[in-house]
Design a protein around this motif. Structure first.
Motif, PDB file in Angstrom:
ATOM      1  N   VAL A 147      37.415 -27.434 -75.205  1.00 17.12           N
ATOM      2  CA  VAL A 147      36.309 -27.229 -74.530  1.00 17.12           C
ATOM      3  C   VAL A 147      36.034 -28.149 -73.477  1.00 17.12           C
ATOM      4  CG1 VAL A 147      33.920 -27.064 -75.240  1.00 17.12           C
ATOM      5  CG2 VAL A 147      34.788 -27.407 -76.639  1.00 17.12           C
ATOM      6  N   LEU A 178      29.694 -18.625 -70.307  1.00 12.20           N
ATOM      7  CA  LEU A 178      30.913 -18.536 -71.514  1.00 12.20           C
ATOM      8  C   LEU A 178      32.438 -18.881 -71.578  1.00 12.20           C
ATOM      9  CD1 LEU A 178      28.371 -20.451 -73.310  1.00 12.20           C
ATOM     10  CD2 LEU A 178      29.658 -22.320 -72.293  1.00 12.20           C
ATOM     11  N   VAL A 189      36.829 -23.151 -74.999  1.00 10.82           N
ATOM     12  CA  VAL A 189      36.302 -22.775 -75.287  1.00 10.82           C
ATOM     13  C   VAL A 189      35.840 -23.261 -73.401  1.00 10.82           C
ATOM     14  CG1 VAL A 189      33.998 -22.923 -76.078  1.00 10.82           C
ATOM     15  CG2 VAL A 189      35.351 -22.779 -77.574  1.00 10.82           C
ATOM     16  N   CYS A 240      33.538 -23.166 -69.590  1.00  8.54           N
ATOM     17  CA  CYS A 240      32.373 -22.974 -68.819  1.00  8.54           C
ATOM     18  C   CYS A 240      33.514 -22.737 -66.879  1.00  8.54           C
ATOM     19  CB  CYS A 240      31.419 -23.862 -69.396  1.00  8.54           C
ATOM     20  SG  CYS A 240      29.975 -23.393 -68.463  1.00  8.54           S
ATOM     21  N   ALA A 270      27.160 -22.908 -75.917  1.00  9.23           N
ATOM     22  CA  ALA A 270      28.280 -24.115 -76.318  1.00  9.23           C
ATOM     23  C   ALA A 270      28.345 -24.473 -77.657  1.00  9.23           C
ATOM     24  CB  ALA A 270      29.008 -24.414 -75.117  1.00  9.23           C
TER      25      ALA A 270
END
Length: 174
Positions: A63, A75, A120, A122, A144
């Motif tokens: 992340v 995202l 993941v 952003c 998220a």
């Protein structure tokens, strides 16, 4: 080798670069299967590479703040080619500032492997010397958290082998 590692990556002193750290610190371990480990690695990419050396983890979910199509706060989930070289070529080892591909390159260089890597990410608004996330990134942290929880649960379920007595792979209702 049927475990999943969720790793928060980033520097909390560089604004939105702390996104991954913020998300993993808000994950509820009770909502995740017992086969999912969650760790805040922050800027300790070398520690992440060494954690993966023992071969316990089939899948790594990182992340992190990263460039994605869309405005700040967008995202995205990206699957990394674990067999391919990094875009930047060989990276020098810097234990306090390794980007995700450099972690994978170091892991491979040490003789380790992870079978699947998902990021993941952003889109950041600012990666500057400031504490805290910018408004557009802070606004999507809970989204998220839900996304990472759902992804970790799905990956853990996919890795579960029926009839093996494997530890709990069910997710709690979040």
């Amino acid at each position: 080798m049927s475990r999943v590692l969720v790793a928060g990556i980033g520097n909390i002193f560089l604004g939105d670069d702390g996104f991954g750290v913020e998300v993993v610190n808000r994950l509820d371990p009770a909502a995740l299967p017992a086969t999912v480990d969650v760790v805040d690695y922050g800027i300790r990419g070398v520690h992440l590479a060494y954690e993966l050396l023992d071969g316990r983890h089939h899948t790594l979910i990182m992340v992190d703040a990263m460039p994605v199509d869309g405005p700040p706060g967008t995202l995205a989930v990206v699957e990394v080619d674990v067999d391919g070289p990094g875009d930047e070529g060989p990276m020098p080892v810097n234990g306090h500032g390794m980007h995700p591909q450099a972690v994978l390159d170091l892991l491979r260089g040490l003789g380790g492997e992870v079978r699947r890597v998902l990021v993941v990410g952003c889109a950041p608004a600012a990666i500057d010397e400031l504490m805290g996330l910018t408004a557009p990134v802070a606004a999507v942290v809970e989204d998220a958290v839900r996304l990472v929880t759902e992804l970790a649960c799905q990956v853990a379920a996919d890795l579960a082998v029926p009839g093996t007595g494997q530890a709990d792979t069910e997710c709690a209702d979040a």
